[in-house]
Write a protein that holds these residues in place. Structure first.
Motif, PDB file in Angstrom:
ATOM      1  N   ALA A   1       0.844  -1.204   0.000  1.00  0.00           N
ATOM      2  CA  ALA A   1       0.000   0.000   0.000  1.00  0.00           C
ATOM      3  C   ALA A   1       0.875   1.248   0.000  1.00  0.00           C
ATOM      4  O   ALA A   1       0.646   2.189  -0.766  1.00  0.00           O
ATOM      5  N   ARG A   2       1.877   1.245   0.839  1.00  0.00           N
ATOM      6  CA  ARG A   2       2.806   2.383   0.916  1.00  0.00           C
ATOM      7  C   ARG A   2       3.513   2.585  -0.425  1.00  0.00           C
ATOM      8  O   ARG A   2       3.617   3.706  -0.918  1.00  0.00           O
ATOM      9  N   GLN A   3       3.972   1.498  -1.038  1.00  0.00           N
ATOM     10  CA  GLN A   3       4.660   1.595  -2.327  1.00  0.00           C
ATOM     11  C   GLN A   3       3.730   2.102  -3.431  1.00  0.00           C
ATOM     12  O   GLN A   3       4.123   2.925  -4.250  1.00  0.00           O
ATOM     13  N   SER A   4       2.497   1.624  -3.438  1.00  0.00           N
ATOM     14  CA  SER A   4       1.530   2.056  -4.461  1.00  0.00           C
ATOM     15  C   SER A   4       1.240   3.549  -4.348  1.00  0.00           C
ATOM     16  O   SER A   4       1.182   4.259  -5.356  1.00  0.00           O
ATOM     17  N   VAL A   5       1.066   4.020  -3.120  1.00  0.00           N
ATOM     18  CA  VAL A   5       0.795   5.440  -2.910  1.00  0.00           C
ATOM     19  C   VAL A   5       2.010   6.269  -3.307  1.00  0.00           C
ATOM     20  O   VAL A   5       1.873   7.342  -3.901  1.00  0.00           O
TER      21      VAL A   5
ATOM     22  N   LEU B   1       8.969  16.142  -3.021  1.00  0.00           N
ATOM     23  CA  LEU B   1       9.492  15.060  -2.184  1.00  0.00           C
ATOM     24  C   LEU B   1       8.921  15.149  -0.770  1.00  0.00           C
ATOM     25  O   LEU B   1       8.556  14.132  -0.169  1.00  0.00           O
ATOM     26  N   VAL B   2       8.797  16.361  -0.243  1.00  0.00           N
ATOM     27  CA  VAL B   2       8.236  16.542   1.105  1.00  0.00           C
ATOM     28  C   VAL B   2       6.782  16.071   1.136  1.00  0.00           C
ATOM     29  O   VAL B   2       6.373  15.340   2.041  1.00  0.00           O
TER      30      VAL B   2
ATOM     31  N   LYS C   1       4.960  12.993   3.199  1.00  0.00           N
ATOM     32  CA  LYS C   1       3.799  13.195   4.069  1.00  0.00           C
ATOM     33  C   LYS C   1       2.673  12.236   3.698  1.00  0.00           C
ATOM     34  O   LYS C   1       2.080  11.591   4.567  1.00  0.00           O
ATOM     35  N   LEU C   2       2.365  12.143   2.405  1.00  0.00           N
ATOM     36  CA  LEU C   2       1.274  11.282   1.966  1.00  0.00           C
ATOM     37  C   LEU C   2       1.587   9.816   2.228  1.00  0.00           C
ATOM     38  O   LEU C   2       0.735   9.067   2.718  1.00  0.00           O
ATOM     39  N   VAL C   3       2.798   9.398   1.932  1.00  0.00           N
ATOM     40  CA  VAL C   3       3.180   7.998   2.136  1.00  0.00           C
ATOM     41  C   VAL C   3       3.149   7.648   3.628  1.00  0.00           C
ATOM     42  O   VAL C   3       2.710   6.559   4.014  1.00  0.00           O
ATOM     43  N   THR C   4       3.579   8.572   4.474  1.00  0.00           N
ATOM     44  CA  THR C   4       3.532   8.347   5.923  1.00  0.00           C
ATOM     45  C   THR C   4       2.088   8.195   6.387  1.00  0.00           C
ATOM     46  O   THR C   4       1.764   7.283   7.157  1.00  0.00           O
ATOM     47  N   ALA C   5       1.209   9.084   5.925  1.00  0.00           N
ATOM     48  CA  ALA C   5      -0.205   8.990   6.293  1.00  0.00           C
ATOM     49  C   ALA C   5      -0.797   7.665   5.812  1.00  0.00           C
ATOM     50  O   ALA C   5      -1.509   6.982   6.564  1.00  0.00           O
TER      51      ALA C   5
ATOM     52  N   GLY D   1      -2.246  12.179  13.340  1.00  0.00           N
ATOM     53  CA  GLY D   1      -1.049  12.468  12.544  1.00  0.00           C
ATOM     54  C   GLY D   1      -1.341  12.423  11.062  1.00  0.00           C
ATOM     55  O   GLY D   1      -0.928  13.295  10.302  1.00  0.00           O
ATOM     56  N   ALA D   2      -2.097  11.412  10.621  1.00  0.00           N
ATOM     57  CA  ALA D   2      -2.457  11.297   9.215  1.00  0.00           C
ATOM     58  C   ALA D   2      -3.258  12.525   8.784  1.00  0.00           C
ATOM     59  O   ALA D   2      -3.037  13.075   7.705  1.00  0.00           O
ATOM     60  N   ARG D   3      -4.154  12.976   9.627  1.00  0.00           N
ATOM     61  CA  ARG D   3      -4.985  14.147   9.298  1.00  0.00           C
ATOM     62  C   ARG D   3      -4.121  15.379   9.082  1.00  0.00           C
ATOM     63  O   ARG D   3      -4.371  16.171   8.178  1.00  0.00           O
ATOM     64  N   ARG D   4      -3.096  15.555   9.897  1.00  0.00           N
ATOM     65  CA  ARG D   4      -2.208  16.720   9.762  1.00  0.00           C
ATOM     66  C   ARG D   4      -1.318  16.650   8.528  1.00  0.00           C
ATOM     67  O   ARG D   4      -0.870  17.677   8.023  1.00  0.00           O
TER      68      ARG D   4
END
Length: 127
Positions: free
Chosen positions: A12-16, A27-28, A32-36, A100-103
């Motif tokens: 899932a992380r790789q696909s996103v 890159l930033v 952020k998106l991959v972390t969420a 955290g994901a929301r932020r």
């Protein structure tokens, strides 16, 4: 894609990440998106008992972004306000997953009900 194992969380992380690169996120913002997405995939697995991820590029007017939707049919979240509070956890985690994901994203939607499951949709827009 299914989210039923730790390997699925990695996929899932790789696909996103691929979608974020294709969208042209900085890159930033990719990070952020991959972390969420990683946090939400883990929540889907651990607290929802597994579920699905639907992700893709989205357009709103001239804006292009990436949307990831995580859905499970687990026990749901009985107290959403509490679950979105920094530091609160229903398990052994740090309590930063949902809040955290929301932020980390631009748009965050949470649809849940005790006994019905949870759907979380996040979007990050290219700048």
């Amino acid at each position: 894609m299914p989210v039923r194992s730790n390997d699925d969380v990695v996929r899932a992380r790789q696909s996103v990440r691929v979608l974020a690169q294709r969208c042209g996120l900085s890159l930033v913002d990719q990070t952020k998106l991959v972390t969420a997405a990683s946090e939400l995939a883990r929540n889907t697995l651990v607290y929802g008992g597994g579920g699905t991820l639907r992700a893709g590029l989205v357009r709103q007017g001239a804006r292009l972004g990436v949307r990831a939707v995580f859905e499970d049919h687990g026990p749901g979240i009985p107290d959403v306000e509490l679950a979105l509070t920094d530091g609160w956890t229903s398990g052994s985690g740090l309590g930063l997953g949902l809040s955290g994901a929301r932020r980390l994203v631009d748009d965050f939607e949470l649809d849940t009900e005790a006994g019905r499951g949870t759907l979380v949709s996040v979007t990050k827009w290219a700048r």
